[in-house]
Scaffold this motif. Structure first.
Motif, short mmCIF file in Angstrom:
data_model
loop_
_atom_site.label_atom_id
_atom_site.label_comp_id
_atom_site.label_asym_id
_atom_site.label_seq_id
_atom_site.Cartn_x
_atom_site.Cartn_y
_atom_site.Cartn_z
N LEU A 1 -6.75 -0.62 -2.98
CA LEU A 1 -7.57 -1.24 -1.93
C LEU A 1 -8.34 -2.44 -2.45
O LEU A 1 -8.44 -3.47 -1.78
CB LEU A 1 -8.54 -0.21 -1.35
CG LEU A 1 -7.93 1.04 -0.72
CD1 LEU A 1 -9.01 2.01 -0.30
CD2 LEU A 1 -7.06 0.67 0.46
N ASP B 1 -6.27 4.86 -5.48
CA ASP B 1 -6.63 4.21 -4.22
C ASP B 1 -7.63 3.08 -4.42
O ASP B 1 -7.55 2.03 -3.78
CB ASP B 1 -7.23 5.23 -3.24
CG ASP B 1 -6.17 6.13 -2.63
OD1 ASP B 1 -4.97 5.80 -2.75
OD2 ASP B 1 -6.54 7.15 -2.03
N THR C 1 -4.70 1.43 6.47
CA THR C 1 -4.71 2.65 5.67
C THR C 1 -5.36 3.84 6.37
O THR C 1 -5.09 4.99 6.02
CB THR C 1 -5.48 2.41 4.35
OG1 THR C 1 -6.84 2.06 4.66
CG2 THR C 1 -4.84 1.28 3.56
N LYS D 1 0.94 3.74 -3.33
CA LYS D 1 0.45 5.11 -3.16
C LYS D 1 1.53 6.12 -3.54
O LYS D 1 1.25 7.13 -4.19
CB LYS D 1 0.02 5.33 -1.70
CG LYS D 1 -1.35 4.75 -1.37
CD LYS D 1 -1.67 4.89 0.10
CE LYS D 1 -1.80 6.35 0.51
NZ LYS D 1 -2.98 6.99 -0.10
N VAL E 1 0.82 -1.22 0.00
CA VAL E 1 0.00 0.00 0.00
C VAL E 1 0.85 1.27 0.00
O VAL E 1 0.66 2.15 -0.86
CB VAL E 1 -1.00 -0.01 1.18
CG1 VAL E 1 -1.68 1.35 1.31
CG2 VAL E 1 -2.05 -1.10 0.97
N TYR F 1 -8.46 4.54 6.05
CA TYR F 1 -9.61 4.96 5.24
C TYR F 1 -10.92 4.50 5.89
O TYR F 1 -10.95 3.52 6.65
CB TYR F 1 -9.53 4.36 3.83
CG TYR F 1 -8.47 4.99 2.95
CD1 TYR F 1 -8.41 6.36 2.79
CD2 TYR F 1 -7.55 4.20 2.28
CE1 TYR F 1 -7.44 6.94 1.97
CE2 TYR F 1 -6.57 4.76 1.46
CZ TYR F 1 -6.53 6.13 1.32
OH TYR F 1 -5.57 6.70 0.52
#
Length: 436
Positions: free
Chosen positions: A145, A141, A395, A135, A131, A397
């Motif tokens: 993901l 993203d 992450t 990134k 990740v 998120y």
């Protein structure tokens, strides 16, 4: 004993189970209490004696010995430099493929799945490595993901799979044959995921960043040397099972020894990391074993009530085709998987579902792979999608953003279910080639 119809009895027992789970009671204890109620109120069997003999009889299953060993192997590799070596070994070969380094997520998860047996461990290990790297290079993203969430589910299917061990013990199927049956479906899913990423990259040329000049062939070969240890580990574990040299339990012991050697040779793995791996594996193994003991008691209790047998007979009166039954079960498992983890889904349902499945002529070995595929789908569906939680923790998120990114891979898994249903040989050809 009250004279109640099977649907009423089943509804009462289901209400008891749901109330216990909603109250926060452990899954294993919920199963035991539900089974105790079933025997005490809806059969003439001595509940205390059945409880004692069942829990004792299922507390020392030899096939189950492979479970803590495979979990320990995954925990050891989780704390080693394996993921870094995989990224370094795979990246040079994938820099010119449509989708480029996103395929590292897919292949990295497939490789780690073949040595860990755990979906959550696969997501955590590969995600921790890939990740930040992806990134930083500017990959979107949604695909970072999505590929990680979807591909990490391969940890449930590609052998050695913890959930296949659980299914094999619960249904008395050969774990070695189940392991081998998972190989081709796992490879099929890798191909579906890679094809989807390549198609997205082909349709939108600006979606994937450029990786710069091509890497010379000799540099690629040099980087590939880092993949050799993990490939040897995979061959050591799966190869010994397929060839018949070792049982799954023996192969698990070989895997632990090889993983320890690999971890120590790679550096950064000492006594502190080994203690962490040992404690984590012990906690996970104890949890699963406790759930299996509860599930075994539930299966015995259901047998005394006669519900599975009568339910299978009742289903038979509808003259459902195998395809119609599978369609109903797929919806049922997807809904159930939204609220329970994969192992709980398997142990809760096999004692009731398997008689129905066998009644319409579905091979229990094939059904095990089908069940794992459907459970994989539940790993990336909220609110209880374990992979979603792992990736959210990695992450930061919002879990809904992670779930949205994983949605295309949910449908790819559903396509996988349709493919093995239409072409069952994908599952059965390798186990049949093994013989007995």
């Amino acid at each position: 004993m009250p004279e109640l119809s099977d649907p009423i009895v089943f509804s009462i027992l289901l209400a008891v189970l749901l109330a216990l789970l909603a109250a926060g009671l452990w899954v294993a204890m919920s199963l035991i209490v539900m089974a105790f109620v079933a025997i005490a109120f809806f059969s003439n069997a001595p509940e205390g004696l059945v409880l004692a003999t069942t829990l004792w009889g299922h507390s020392h299953s030899w096939p189950l010995a492979a479970l803590p060993l495979f979990i320990l192997m995954g925990e050891i590799l989780l704390r080693s430099r394996l993921s870094e070596d995989m990224f370094s070994g795979l990246a040079p070969w994938l820099s010119r493929v449509p989708g480029r380094l996103l395929h590292v997520n897919i292949l990295g998860c497939a490789i780690f799945a073949a040595v860990s047996g755990s979906s959550a461990a696969t997501a955590a290990t590969i995600g921790r490595m890939s990740v930040p790297e992806l990134k930083e290079r500017g990959y979107p993203d949604s695909l970072i993901l999505g590929t990680l969430a979807g591909s990490a589910t391969l940890g449930l299917l590609i052998p050695p799979s913890i959930i296949l061990i659980v299914y094999g013990v619960a249904t008395e199927q050969s774990i070695a044959r189940l392991f081998v049956a998972g190989v081709l479906p796992g490879a099929m899913l890798v191909g579906l995921f890679a094809a989807y990423v390549a198609l997205r990259a082909f349709m939108n040329k600006n979606l994937i960043p450029d990786e710069g000049p091509a890497v010379p062939f000799m540099e690629k070969l040099k980087a590939s040397r880092r993949l050799i240890p993990v490939l040897l580990l995979i061959c050591g574990v799966i190869g010994t099972i397929y060839s018949g040299v070792a049982s799954p339990t023996d192969a698990a012991a070989i895997g632990v020894v090889l993983s320890l050697i690999l971890a120590m040779l790679s550096g950064g793995f000492g006594m502190a990391q080994f203690k962490e791996a040992l404690l984590s594996a012990t906690r996970t193994s104890a949890m699963i074993a406790f759930i299996l003991m509860g599930a075994a008691f539930l299966a015995i209790a259901m047998g005394f009530t006669g519900i599975p047998r009568n339910l299978a007979t009742w289903i038979g009166t509808f003259n459902l085709s195998p395809y119609a039954l599978l369609a109903v079960l797929t919806v049922f498992f997807i809904i159930l998987g939204c609220f329970l983890d994969g192992i709980s889904v398997v142990v809760l349902t096999t004692s009731i579902i398997l008689p129905m499945v066998e009644a319409v002529g579905i091979d229990p070995l094939w059904f095990g792979i089908y069940l794992v595929l459907v459970v994989e789908m539940s790993q990336i569906t909220p609110p209880v999608g374990f992979n979603l939680f792992v990736i959210q923790g990695l992450t930061g998120y919002n879990i809904l953003k992670v779930a949205k990114a994983a949605l295309p891979f949910f449908f790819l898994l559903l396509l996988g279910v349709l493919l093995i249903t239409a072409f069952p040989g994908i599952v059965t050809v390798l186990p049949n080639a093994m013989g007995n």
